[in-house]
Design a protein around this motif. Structure first.
Motif, PDB file in Angstrom:
ATOM      1  N   GLU A   1     -24.939  -3.930 -66.371  1.00 49.31           N
ATOM      2  CA  GLU A   1     -24.973  -2.587 -65.789  1.00 49.31           C
ATOM      3  C   GLU A   1     -26.412  -2.176 -65.490  1.00 49.31           C
TER       4      GLU A   1
ATOM      5  N   HIS B   1     -24.202   0.807 -61.931  1.00 49.37           N
ATOM      6  CA  HIS B   1     -24.000  -0.193 -60.885  1.00 49.37           C
ATOM      7  C   HIS B   1     -23.833  -1.515 -61.602  1.00 49.37           C
TER       8      HIS B   1
ATOM      9  N   PRO C   1     -26.439  -2.315 -49.894  1.00 49.50           N
ATOM     10  CA  PRO C   1     -25.168  -1.606 -50.088  1.00 49.50           C
ATOM     11  C   PRO C   1     -23.927  -2.435 -49.729  1.00 49.50           C
TER      12      PRO C   1
ATOM     13  N   GLU D   1     -29.998   1.462 -61.226  1.00 47.36           N
ATOM     14  CA  GLU D   1     -30.022   1.500 -59.753  1.00 47.36           C
ATOM     15  C   GLU D   1     -29.725   0.098 -59.229  1.00 47.36           C
ATOM     16  N   PRO D   2     -29.022  -0.006 -58.110  1.00 45.02           N
ATOM     17  CA  PRO D   2     -28.782  -1.354 -57.568  1.00 45.02           C
ATOM     18  C   PRO D   2     -30.064  -1.923 -56.964  1.00 45.02           C
TER      19      PRO D   2
ATOM     20  N   GLN E   1     -21.737  -8.226 -51.588  1.00 42.87           N
ATOM     21  CA  GLN E   1     -20.537  -8.404 -52.422  1.00 42.87           C
ATOM     22  C   GLN E   1     -20.700  -9.535 -53.435  1.00 42.87           C
TER      23      GLN E   1
ATOM     24  N   PRO F   1     -17.164  -2.826 -57.251  1.00 44.32           N
ATOM     25  CA  PRO F   1     -17.150  -1.585 -56.482  1.00 44.32           C
ATOM     26  C   PRO F   1     -17.513  -0.396 -57.374  1.00 44.32           C
ATOM     27  N   SER F   2     -17.993   0.652 -56.704  1.00 44.41           N
ATOM     28  CA  SER F   2     -18.613   1.813 -57.352  1.00 44.41           C
ATOM     29  C   SER F   2     -18.052   2.227 -58.714  1.00 44.41           C
ATOM     30  N   PHE F   3     -18.967   2.400 -59.632  1.00 41.81           N
ATOM     31  CA  PHE F   3     -18.642   2.910 -60.964  1.00 41.81           C
ATOM     32  C   PHE F   3     -19.216   4.314 -61.092  1.00 41.81           C
ATOM     33  N   GLU F   4     -18.606   5.101 -61.984  1.00 39.68           N
ATOM     34  CA  GLU F   4     -19.056   6.491 -62.139  1.00 39.68           C
ATOM     35  C   GLU F   4     -20.517   6.576 -62.559  1.00 39.68           C
ATOM     36  N   SER F   5     -20.863   5.784 -63.591  1.00 40.09           N
ATOM     37  CA  SER F   5     -22.165   6.033 -64.193  1.00 40.09           C
ATOM     38  C   SER F   5     -23.188   4.930 -63.961  1.00 40.09           C
TER      39      SER F   5
END
Ligand SMILES: Cc1cc2nc3c(=O)[nH]c(=O)nc-3n(C[C@H](O)[C@H](O)[C@H](O)COP(=O)(O)OP(=O)(O)OC[C@H]3O[C@@H](n4cnc5c(N)ncnc54)[C@H](O)[C@@H]3O)c2cc1C
Length: 512
Positions: A327, A378, A335, A330-331, A338, A372-376
């Motif tokens: 986790e 990347h 964007p 920031e990525p 994959q 794919p997007s997680f709440e808290s």
């Protein structure tokens, strides 16, 4: 041995059936039997505190991560997992579309979005595409040996390497480029080890490789977690059918066992649990993983299994594939990225690894899928197979996080890349009731061994028929290693019992 009472015991109606294991095979069998009036005396004995087995979704990073099964492979009308998931409304609209169902992927993983090399540069996209096309073209060829009179070499790995060696001899580029091509191919070998759940493609038998049937459909995931599926099946069962924390120690069969608490009839099977509890039964459906069976073969059945079945269990392959979730705050990826492939420039499928695992285990990692997007946060999901994966299980979270931070800094060429803020991983080889990830047809075995494993006992026409039945992913010849193979195998064995007790029943099989 004292036997335990239970839900429908004493009612004396219908056969007493035990299912060992509450993965999707066991749950599928139980659901089917529970719907039939002939089976009011059904129990599922599960070793752990949860149902689902190798389908295991966990809350993490403000979302859901899959520690076990990830995709529905071949989500289309012929796939019962897809059908059931659609019925329970667990899938996204686009995954249900006809277009997705008709897509033919050949069972291959999509191309990486970016390929990072160990010298810290990205590998040229065209070179990666050329190697992917070579690798998957050869892999498709291996499936054709299923109907061939003889095979040039015993394993898929040897065949791929033989062909690659020949092709590489004709490469005219600079030495550096030729080495890079082999390194990229090595990453595809590592990926295929994850797909096949094996340490090396040299262990996977060539001729039966084509037994596995690829269904059409673009692989899809469960937005709310794969476990939603097994939870739904579980919710359809009567409340007390599953007994948790009941590891089975030995299945005594071919006997005449009596219930301690009643003067009733006798049973041909007695299931003895680790805690001493004993359950007499007419039929037992065994759905424990092949890894567990291999480890406990000498003690799990009394009398021991017939030689051919024991041999089939020994010969078939069962390897490890694990996931490592990282986790990030920031990525560091684009964007639309994959899949990040990692390429070690000093590796080649034509050279064996000789270094000690502790120094090189991370080189077996294929790279990372971007979740794919997680709440808290990347999240990246790394995949790693084989002995390196089993070694990884012995390390601490801190060690794994440190090693992979170093890998990522090196391959991105960014020494300042922020470390992931947390790590979560699977450890399927250490799990005592799994001992690995899934099965493959190993060198020395064939599809007949899968059928042999699926054969119920006894086979000698004894009066008490179908005492032990075998289900689970490793017992399905064309869909072994998958959730749909496991589900179909559970249905197959439930239908076998239904046909025995209700010969007039209309059954939808055959399931193979
Ligand atoms: C990392 C990983 C990724 C995967 N990815 C995919 C994927 O993307 N798509 C796909 O289709 N498949 C995938 N699979 C494979 C899939 O998860 C399995 O094929 C399937 O879930 C197996 O179901 P099963 O019921 O046969 O066995 P299991 O799910 O293993 O169930 C067996 C049950 O038996 C219990 N048990 C074991 N021993 C005993 C005992 N002595 N007494 C009582 N209970 C016992 C276990 O606790 C377990 O609950 C993956 C598996 C792994 C590990």
């Amino acid at each position: 041995m004292e036997s335990s009472g239970g839900r429908a015991e004493g009612s004396g109606r219908g056969p007493r059936v035990l299912v060992v294991g509450s993965g999707i095979a066991g749950l599928g069998a139980a659901q089917r039997l529970c719907r039939h009036p002939a089976f009011p005396q059904l129990r599922v004995l599960e070793a752990t505190a949860r149902a689902g087995g190798r389908i295991r979704s966990e809350r993490g990073f403000g979302g859901v991560v899959e520690l076990g099964a990830h995709w529905i492979h071949g989500p289309s009308q012929g796939n019962p997992v897809f059908q059931l998931a659609a019925k329970y409304q667990l899938l996204r609209e686009k995954d249900l579309s006809e277009e997705n169902q008709l897509t033919e992927t050949g069972g291959h993983v999509g191309l990486p979005s970016v390929s990072y090399a160990s010298s810290g540069v990205s590998v040229n996209r065209e070179l990666v595409e050329e190697m992917a096309s070579l690798f998957y073209g050869l892999l498709d060829q291996t499936r054709e040996f299923l109907h061939a009179a003889d095979a040039p070499v015993p394993s898929v790995g040897q065949y791929l390497k033989k062909e690659i060696r020949q092709r590489a001899a004709g490469w005219t580029e600079h030495e550096e480029t030729r080495k890079l091509k082999l390194a990229v191919l090595n990453s595809f070998f590592n990926l295929e080890c994850c797909v096949s759940g094996t340490h090396s493609m040299d262990l996977v038998a060539l001729v039966p490789f084509g037994e596995y049937t690829v269904l059409p459909g673009l692989d899809c995931t469960f937005p709310g977690g794969y476990q939603g599926l097994t939870n739904h099946i579980m919710a359809s069962l009567p409340e007390d059918v599953i007994v948790f924390n009941k590891p089975v120690k030995t299945i005594h069969w071919s006997g005449s066992f009596q219930e301690a608490s009643s003067l009733g009839g006798t049973f041909p099977v007695l299931v003895e649990c680790e805690d001493g509890a004993c359950f007499p039964a007419h039929h037992v459906i065994v759905t424990v993983p092949l890894g567990f069976l291999k480890e406990h073969l000498d003690t799990f059945f009394e009398p021991p299994l017939p030689t051919e079945k024991a041999e089939a269990i020994r010969k078939m392959g069962f390897g490890t594939n694990n996931k490592i979730f990282l986790e990030f705050e920031e990525p560091f990826w684009e964007p639309d990225c994959q899949y990040i492939q990692v390429v070690w420039e000093d590796t080649s499928p034509l050279q064996d690894v000789t270094s000690e695992l502790q120094h090189v285990w991370f080189k077996k990692l294929i790279g990372f899928l971007v979740l794919p997007s997680f709440e808290s946060g990347h999240v990246l999901c790394g995949f790693i197979a084989g002995l390196e994966s089993e070694f990884m299980e012995t390390l601490s979270d801190e060690d794994v996080l440190l090693s992979l931070t170093q890998v990522l800094r090196r391959v991105t060429g960014n020494a300042q890349l922020p470390a992931p803020r947390s790590v979560l991983r699977s450890r399927w080889h250490s799990a005592p009731y799994t001992r690995g990830s899934y099965s493959y047809v190993a060198v020395g075995s064939t599809g007949d061994d899968i059928d042999q494993l699926a054969q119920p006992l006894p086979t000698d026409g004894a009066e008490a028929q179908l005492q032990i039945l075998f289900a689970g992913e490793a017992t399905h010849r064309s869909f072994y290693s998958t959730t749909h193979g496991a589900l179909l195998s559970g249905w197959r064995e439930a239908d076998r019992l239904i046909a025995l007790w209700d010969p007039q029943a209309q059954l939808p099989g055959p399931w193979l």
